[in-house]
Design a protein around this motif. Structure first.
Motif, PDB file in Angstrom:
ATOM      1  N   ASN A 116       0.859  -1.186   0.000  1.00 14.71           N
ATOM      2  CA  ASN A 116       0.000   0.000   0.000  1.00 14.71           C
ATOM      3  C   ASN A 116       0.894   1.234   0.000  1.00 14.71           C
ATOM      4  N   THR A 118       1.859   5.245  -2.121  1.00 14.73           N
ATOM      5  CA  THR A 118       1.427   6.307  -3.014  1.00 14.73           C
ATOM      6  C   THR A 118       2.526   7.347  -3.141  1.00 14.73           C
ATOM      7  N   ASP A 124      -0.299  17.275  -7.420  1.00 18.12           N
ATOM      8  CA  ASP A 124      -1.502  16.803  -6.726  1.00 18.12           C
ATOM      9  C   ASP A 124      -2.113  17.833  -5.787  1.00 18.12           C
ATOM     10  N   ILE A 137      -3.859  14.260   1.680  1.00 20.43           N
ATOM     11  CA  ILE A 137      -4.092  13.475   0.461  1.00 20.43           C
ATOM     12  C   ILE A 137      -3.470  12.084   0.611  1.00 20.43           C
ATOM     13  N   ARG A 140      -5.477   9.934   2.974  1.00 24.41           N
ATOM     14  CA  ARG A 140      -6.733   9.510   2.349  1.00 24.41           C
ATOM     15  C   ARG A 140      -6.487   8.372   1.363  1.00 24.41           C
ATOM     16  N   ARG A 141      -5.444   8.505   0.541  1.00 25.73           N
ATOM     17  CA  ARG A 141      -5.142   7.450  -0.436  1.00 25.73           C
ATOM     18  C   ARG A 141      -4.762   6.141   0.246  1.00 25.73           C
ATOM     19  N   ARG A 143      -5.725   5.225   3.161  1.00 27.72           N
ATOM     20  CA  ARG A 143      -6.794   4.840   4.083  1.00 27.72           C
ATOM     21  C   ARG A 143      -6.267   4.761   5.515  1.00 27.72           C
TER      22      ARG A 143
END
Length: 208
Positions: A116, A118, A124, A137, A140-141, A143
């Motif tokens: 997981n 990013t 962005d 951000i 959130r990506r 989680r």
């Protein structure tokens, strides 16, 4: 940060340079210069692969967060990670920015077990560090929540962004022998811990 810090000097000369180049062309030229200089100036932090392996083995999520463009992260990964990661020349490839990012995140999944991950870059966000926008951000990506997150960075803007996002563990990193900021500056900006190596970062994150 993940890229060579040329921008401070460039800003000084910008009034003269922009008289001869359009802003977009100036940025592109500077990217070209940085790409040429990077291989001789960038080297991976000691213990980088082990640090990433520790994150993967402990089932942690991971985010790259840069105030620069995603290309700088692609470049640093291509130069700093071992050849077996399959990222050599990534920043010079004909792939789109998103495709390069996907290649990088796939490499983390296959080679160090980070499932997981990013990348958050200036493309962005509307508001750069010290705004918490990029941190939020990333959370959130991935989680995740600020209370269960840790943030490591070498500048005061990093600590301020993490603090404003209410990240619980904020690690100020001082890369020897040329740290970007003093310990006092990083603590004043919000660091809860200090580290001089990636192994110390791992310990502060609680999975050493």
């Amino acid at each position: 940060g993940p890229h060579i810090e040329l921008m401070g000097a460039i800003r000084v000369f910008a009034p003269w340079l922009t008289a001869h180049l359009a802003p977009d062309e100036l940025v592109e030229r500077l990217h070209e210069v940085q790409s040429e200089l990077a291989p001789g100036l960038i080297k991976p932090f000691d213990g980088l692969v082990q640090f990433l392996l520790d994150i993967g083995r402990n089932g942690q999520a991971f985010a790259f967060f840069t105030s620069g463009v995603a290309r700088f992260v692609h470049q640093s990964a291509a130069i700093g990670l071992p050849a077996e990661f399959g990222l050599t020349g990534l920043h010079h490839s004909e792939l789109t920015t998103q495709e390069r990012t996907t290649r990088l995140l796939d490499a983390l999944r296959w080679h160090v077990g980070i499932k997981n991950a990013t990348l958050v870059s200036q493309e962005d966000v509307q508001h750069p560090k010290p705004s918490p926008e990029g941190v939020n951000i990333a959370l959130r990506r991935l989680r995740g929540t600020a209370n269960e997150a840790g943030y490591a960075g070498d500048d005061t803007g990093d600590m301020q962004a993490a603090s404003r996002a209410h990240v619980r563990v904020r690690i100020g990193v001082r890369h020897e022998p040329f740290p970007l900021r003093t310990a006092e500056q990083l603590i004043h900006a919000g660091a809860t811990h200090m580290a001089k190596s990636l192994s110390e970062v791992t310990r502060h994150l609680g999975f050493a």
